[in-house]
Design a protein around this motif. Structure first.
Motif, PDB file in Angstrom:
ATOM      1  N   ILE A 149       0.848  -1.190   0.000  1.00 20.59           N
ATOM      2  CA  ILE A 149       0.000   0.000   0.000  1.00 20.59           C
ATOM      3  C   ILE A 149       0.881   1.236   0.000  1.00 20.59           C
ATOM      4  N   GLU A 151       0.167   5.436  -0.030  1.00 22.10           N
ATOM      5  CA  GLU A 151      -0.870   6.464   0.031  1.00 22.10           C
ATOM      6  C   GLU A 151      -0.282   7.790   0.489  1.00 22.10           C
ATOM      7  N   SER A 176      -3.462   2.064   8.116  1.00 18.45           N
ATOM      8  CA  SER A 176      -4.032   1.337   6.975  1.00 18.45           C
ATOM      9  C   SER A 176      -3.399  -0.041   6.832  1.00 18.45           C
ATOM     10  N   LEU A 180      -3.871  -4.852   5.510  1.00 16.67           N
ATOM     11  CA  LEU A 180      -3.090  -5.751   4.670  1.00 16.67           C
ATOM     12  C   LEU A 180      -2.654  -6.985   5.444  1.00 16.67           C
ATOM     13  N   CYS A 239      -2.877  -0.134  -3.825  1.00 17.30           N
ATOM     14  CA  CYS A 239      -3.051  -1.174  -2.811  1.00 17.30           C
ATOM     15  C   CYS A 239      -3.248  -2.499  -3.541  1.00 17.30           C
TER      16      CYS A 239
END
Length: 335
Positions: A149, A151, A176, A180, A239
């Motif tokens: 990921i 971001e 976040s 995962l 992602c």
């Protein structure tokens, strides 16, 4: 269908999304919002009650408390809500430590109420379709998993607490990134026996990691590698989950679709068309909230249960130890 009454605690970016998701579900009605920020409460629709102290919200005759606070505040708010005999849905990660998570689970058991951690990725159609193909044996036995990921914090409005060790508990891996870790464990279908890796804060600086690399071992039969990154400059949200099996592979582009690769070539499946990112996120939020509300109505444990999702937090906790010491940390018997 009996209507379930909901109170939301925390009305930042995530709290506003939870309100939108609840309002799209039949038989679910948000009646109140609590936030200690007057500015946040000024954005609450006028038909809802508002409170500066969430403990006043707990005095209402409601069924569910939806906690969307900074991670370090989850445990206290959840325990107080459970003691008030409310079912609790708490945003991921459940807490900053597994010790706090265990305390929350003990309070839920004592209260006879449900405790649930929101894991939206379990409900995205591209993830679920890929999982179904794995379960059907379409790529054989999974032997290698790669997830990542990247971001930009500006994408989420850059909440200041994300970069505070005291409030967030960690950086990109715990925020976040816990999604995962959870989905890697889910696709692997087993618990890892070891974790190792590295962290850095070279991109943004500050107290928490903004980039990291995690390696997981699963009894020698499967390995996983997860890459996490926060970016300073504007950047597309990426992602991607790649699953390599003994008969083929799958690549999931979260919020887009997935690819099935085999001897027959590459089959591409597009899930979304012109939806905004917020609309895509609401798909997962509606799924998790609907599952929790259905479990409340049916008096059963919601899926995935909090014990299962708590494994991801335990892995993250061990990963931080591994990154700090440079050692491979054994997980066998701890999950």
């Amino acid at each position: 269908m009996n209507e379930l009454l909901v109170g939301i605690v925390g009305f930042g970016y995530t709290g506003r999304l939870h309100l939108a998701a609840c309002r799209q579900l039949p038989g679910v009605r948000v009646v109140a919002v609590a936030d200690n920020s007057a500015e946040a409460l000024s954005q609450v629709p006028s038909d809802l009650k508002t409170f500066r102290d969430y403990r006043d919200l707990l005095a209402l005759d409601i069924d569910i408390v939806n906690i969307c606070l900074p991670t370090a505040a989850h445990a206290a708010a959840a325990c107080n809500a459970l003691r008030a005999r409310k079912h609790v849905l708490v945003e991921k990660p459940i807490a900053t430590t597994t010790a706090d998570a265990r305390l929350m689970m003990e309070e839920a058991k004592e209260a006879g109420c449900l405790l649930y951690t929101g894991m939206t990725h379990r409900f995205y159609p591209e993830i679920r379709e890929a999982k179904k193909r794995v379960e059907e044996g379409q790529i054989g036995d999974v032997v290698l998993i790669r997830d990542s990921i990247f971001e930009s914090l500006g994408f989420l409005g850059g909440p200041a607490w994300y970069r505070s060790k005291a409030l967030a508990g960690g950086g990109t891996v715990l925020s976040s990134g816990v999604h995962l870790v959870d989905r890697v464990l889910w696709f692997a279908g087993r618990v890892p026996v070891s974790v190792s890796g590295f962290t850095s804060n070279a991109i943004l600086g500050g107290e928490v990691e903004d980039s990291a690399q995690m390696c997981l071992g699963f009894d020698g039969s499967c390995f996983a590698q997860i890459t996490f990154g926060w970016l300073r400059e504007s950047h597309p949200l990426l992602c991607d989950l790649e699953l390599t099996g003994t008969r083929g592979s799958l690549v999931v582009h979260t919020w887009q679709g997935y690819e099935h690769r085999s001897a027959r070539g590459v089959q591409q499946y597009t899930i979304y068309k012109s939806e905004s990112h917020q609309e895509k996120v609401l798909v997962g939020l509606r799924g998790e909230i609907l599952e929790f509300c259905t479990a409340v109505r049916e008096g059963r444990e919601p899926w995935p249960c909090v014990r299962e999702t708590n494994r991801a937090l335990r892995v993250v906790e061990a990963f931080y130890e591994a990154a700090q010491t440079g050692a491979v940390v054994a997980l066998k018997g701890t999950l």
